[in-house]
Design a protein around this motif. Structure first.
Motif, mmCIF file in Angstrom:
data_model
loop_
_atom_site.group_PDB
_atom_site.id
_atom_site.type_symbol
_atom_site.label_atom_id
_atom_site.label_comp_id
_atom_site.label_asym_id
_atom_site.label_seq_id
_atom_site.Cartn_x
_atom_site.Cartn_y
_atom_site.Cartn_z
ATOM 1 N N ARG A 184 1.066 -1.236 0.175
ATOM 2 C CA ARG A 184 0.116 0.096 0.118
ATOM 3 C C ARG A 184 0.886 1.199 -0.030
ATOM 4 O O ARG A 184 1.781 1.479 0.861
ATOM 5 C CB ARG A 184 -0.857 -0.068 1.278
ATOM 6 C CG ARG A 184 -1.868 1.154 0.993
ATOM 7 C CD ARG A 184 -2.689 1.117 2.507
ATOM 8 N NE ARG A 184 -4.045 1.945 2.309
ATOM 9 C CZ ARG A 184 -5.101 1.472 2.235
ATOM 10 N NH1 ARG A 184 -5.544 0.170 2.101
ATOM 11 N NH2 ARG A 184 -6.120 2.313 2.228
ATOM 12 N N MET A 185 1.061 2.028 -1.046
ATOM 13 C CA MET A 185 1.632 3.196 -1.056
ATOM 14 C C MET A 185 0.820 4.365 -0.893
ATOM 15 O O MET A 185 -0.294 4.737 -1.417
ATOM 16 C CB MET A 185 2.082 3.490 -2.509
ATOM 17 C CG MET A 185 3.019 4.607 -2.855
ATOM 18 S SD MET A 185 2.786 6.013 -2.990
ATOM 19 C CE MET A 185 1.921 6.078 -4.429
ATOM 20 N N GLU A 186 1.126 5.194 0.017
ATOM 21 C CA GLU A 186 0.400 6.835 0.490
ATOM 22 C C GLU A 186 1.595 7.690 0.225
ATOM 23 O O GLU A 186 2.631 7.702 0.680
ATOM 24 C CB GLU A 186 0.034 6.555 2.041
ATOM 25 C CG GLU A 186 -1.162 5.472 2.184
ATOM 26 C CD GLU A 186 -1.314 5.441 3.780
ATOM 27 O OE1 GLU A 186 -2.353 5.951 4.036
ATOM 28 O OE2 GLU A 186 -0.446 4.797 4.517
ATOM 29 N N SER A 187 1.344 8.720 -0.619
ATOM 30 C CA SER A 187 1.981 9.715 -0.678
ATOM 31 C C SER A 187 1.422 11.036 -0.761
ATOM 32 O O SER A 187 0.297 11.310 -0.954
ATOM 33 C CB SER A 187 2.862 9.697 -2.212
ATOM 34 O OG SER A 187 1.902 10.131 -3.097
ATOM 35 N N ILE A 188 2.343 11.996 -0.221
ATOM 36 C CA ILE A 188 1.839 13.542 -0.080
ATOM 37 C C ILE A 188 2.820 14.351 -0.850
ATOM 38 O O ILE A 188 3.854 14.217 -0.437
ATOM 39 C CB ILE A 188 1.206 13.971 1.266
ATOM 40 C CG1 ILE A 188 0.821 15.451 1.321
ATOM 41 C CG2 ILE A 188 2.591 13.628 2.264
ATOM 42 C CD1 ILE A 188 0.417 15.787 2.686
ATOM 43 N N SER A 189 2.456 15.193 -1.719
ATOM 44 C CA SER A 189 3.544 16.206 -2.191
ATOM 45 C C SER A 189 2.924 17.451 -2.111
ATOM 46 O O SER A 189 1.619 17.661 -2.390
ATOM 47 C CB SER A 189 3.776 15.710 -3.685
ATOM 48 O OG SER A 189 2.440 15.908 -4.435
ATOM 49 N N TYR A 190 3.743 18.526 -1.935
ATOM 50 C CA TYR A 190 3.272 19.889 -1.834
ATOM 51 C C TYR A 190 4.053 20.691 -2.287
ATOM 52 O O TYR A 190 5.429 20.218 -2.689
ATOM 53 C CB TYR A 190 3.246 20.187 -0.219
ATOM 54 C CG TYR A 190 4.516 20.289 0.526
ATOM 55 C CD1 TYR A 190 5.326 21.280 0.793
ATOM 56 C CD2 TYR A 190 4.924 18.789 1.081
ATOM 57 C CE1 TYR A 190 6.430 21.103 1.385
ATOM 58 C CE2 TYR A 190 6.303 18.948 1.867
ATOM 59 C CZ TYR A 190 6.896 20.222 1.938
ATOM 60 O OH TYR A 190 8.162 20.130 2.716
ATOM 61 N N VAL A 191 3.744 21.694 -2.718
ATOM 62 C CA VAL A 191 4.415 22.921 -3.394
ATOM 63 C C VAL A 191 4.153 24.230 -2.479
ATOM 64 O O VAL A 191 2.897 24.462 -2.273
ATOM 65 C CB VAL A 191 3.933 23.248 -4.764
ATOM 66 C CG1 VAL A 191 4.530 24.430 -5.360
ATOM 67 C CG2 VAL A 191 4.325 22.012 -5.685
ATOM 68 N N ILE A 192 5.053 24.969 -2.073
ATOM 69 C CA ILE A 192 4.933 26.176 -1.592
ATOM 70 C C ILE A 192 4.596 27.405 -2.499
ATOM 71 O O ILE A 192 5.534 27.577 -3.242
ATOM 72 C CB ILE A 192 6.175 26.410 -0.442
ATOM 73 C CG1 ILE A 192 6.353 25.274 0.568
ATOM 74 C CG2 ILE A 192 5.827 27.925 0.336
ATOM 75 C CD1 ILE A 192 7.786 25.656 1.289
ATOM 76 N N THR A 193 3.491 27.930 -2.418
ATOM 77 C CA THR A 193 3.152 28.446 -3.710
ATOM 78 C C THR A 193 3.126 30.429 -3.000
ATOM 79 O O THR A 193 2.332 31.193 -3.716
ATOM 80 C CB THR A 193 1.816 28.275 -4.231
ATOM 81 O OG1 THR A 193 0.793 28.264 -2.970
ATOM 82 C CG2 THR A 193 1.923 26.863 -4.866
ATOM 83 N N ASN A 194 3.660 30.515 -2.113
ATOM 84 C CA ASN A 194 3.863 31.949 -1.662
ATOM 85 C C ASN A 194 4.027 33.021 -2.784
ATOM 86 O O ASN A 194 4.992 32.718 -3.634
ATOM 87 C CB ASN A 194 4.724 32.064 -0.596
ATOM 88 C CG ASN A 194 4.507 31.317 0.780
ATOM 89 O OD1 ASN A 194 3.441 30.566 0.932
ATOM 90 N ND2 ASN A 194 5.475 31.136 1.417
#
Length: 222
Positions: A184-194
Motif C-alpha cells: 500500500r503506497m501513500e504519498s503526499i506532495s506539496y508546493v509552497i506557492t507563496n
C-alpha cells in the motif's frame, strides 16, 4: 487516505490488509496476470499552514473550505523544504494498493519511507511516500462472491471482498496456500506557492581605501 479527515500520518507504517475491503477505484495496468494494482485515491487541494510543531513533528493545515488537516511526520522524514505559519500550499494525495505472488523462499517484504525535494515553476516542492508492505497466506477463496480469506504475518485472519476487475482477475489465479505480497503506497506532495519571496539582503557599501601617506623628507645634518 482521507484528506478531509482530521489526521493524516506518516509516523507509523501501519498494517493495511483490511484496506482490501475498500477497493473500488480506477485500475492501474498490470505487468502480468499474477499481480494487480489499483488506484485508491488521488485528491488535490490548497491549504494554508496554521501551525508547525517541530517538537511533536506535526503540521496543522487549513483548506480553502475551512477543513483542518493534521499531518504527522516521523523521524524518517527529513530533507524537505521547511514550512512556516502562513505558507500557502498546493497539495496532492495519492494512495495505491498492489498485490503479487511472493517468490518461493523470498525474504519478508519491508516497509519503507522515501522523501524528495525540488522545485516546481520556481516554487519549493516536497514529496513524502510511505510504502507499507505485508505478506499474507491465502486461507479460502470464493470466486462467486469475489471474496478471499487470508492470514497475515501477525497471525490475524482477514476476510475481504474484491470489487475491481483487476483484483478479481488476480484472485482467479490464486489457490489456498498461496503466499501474496501486498504493498500500500501513500504519498503526499506539496508546493509552497507563496507569492512574496524573502527580501534580498542589501550588500554592504564598499569601504574606501585609506588615503596614501607621504613619508617625511630627511632632515639635513647640521
Amino acid at each position: 487516505m482521507h484528506i478531509h479527515a482530521p489526521r493524516f500520518s506518516f509516523k507509523a507504517l501501519a498494517l493495511f490488509a483490511t484496506g482490501l475491503c475498500a477497493f473500488g477505484a480506477a485500475v492501474l495496468p498490470s505487468a502480468a496476470h499474477a499481480q494487480a494494482s489499483v488506484l485508491l485515491k488521488h485528491q488535490q487541494t490548497s491549504a494554508i499552514v496554521e501551525t508547525v510543531d517541530r517538537e511533536a513533528r506535526e503540521v496543522l493545515l487549513r483548506e480553502d473550505n475551512g477543513h483542518l488537516i493534521t499531518i504527522e511526520y516521523g523521524a524518517g522524514v527529513n530533507d524537505l523544504p521547511h514550512l512556516h505559519e502562513g505558507d500557502h500550499l498546493r497539495i496532492s494525495f495519492v494512495e495505491t494498493l498492489g498485490a503479487e505472488m511472493a517468490p518461493p523462499g523470498s525474504p519478508l517484504p519491508e516497509s519503507t519511507l522515501t522523501t524528495a525535494r525540488g522545485f516546481a515553476h520556481g516554487h519549493p516542492r516536497g514529496v513524502i511516500a510511505a510504502f507499507n508492505r505485508e505478506r499474507a497466506t491465502i486461507q479460502a477463496i470464493d470466486l462467486k462472491t469475489h471474496s478471499v480469506s487470508f492470514v497475515t504475518d501477525d497471525g490475524a485472519l482477514h476476510v475481504a471482498v474484491l470489487h475491481t476487475k483487476a483484483m478479481q482477475d488476480f484472485l482467479a489465479t490464486l489457490k489456498v496456500g498461496d503466499v501474496v505480497d501486498m504493498t500500500r503506497m501513500e504519498s503526499i506532495s506539496y508546493v509552497i506557492t507563496n507569492e512574496t519571496q524573502p527580501a534580498a539582503v542589501a550588500a554592504p557599501a564598499p569601504v574606501a581605501a585609506p588615503a596614501a601617506t607621504t613619508a617625511p623628507a630627511p632632515v639635513a645634518a647640521q
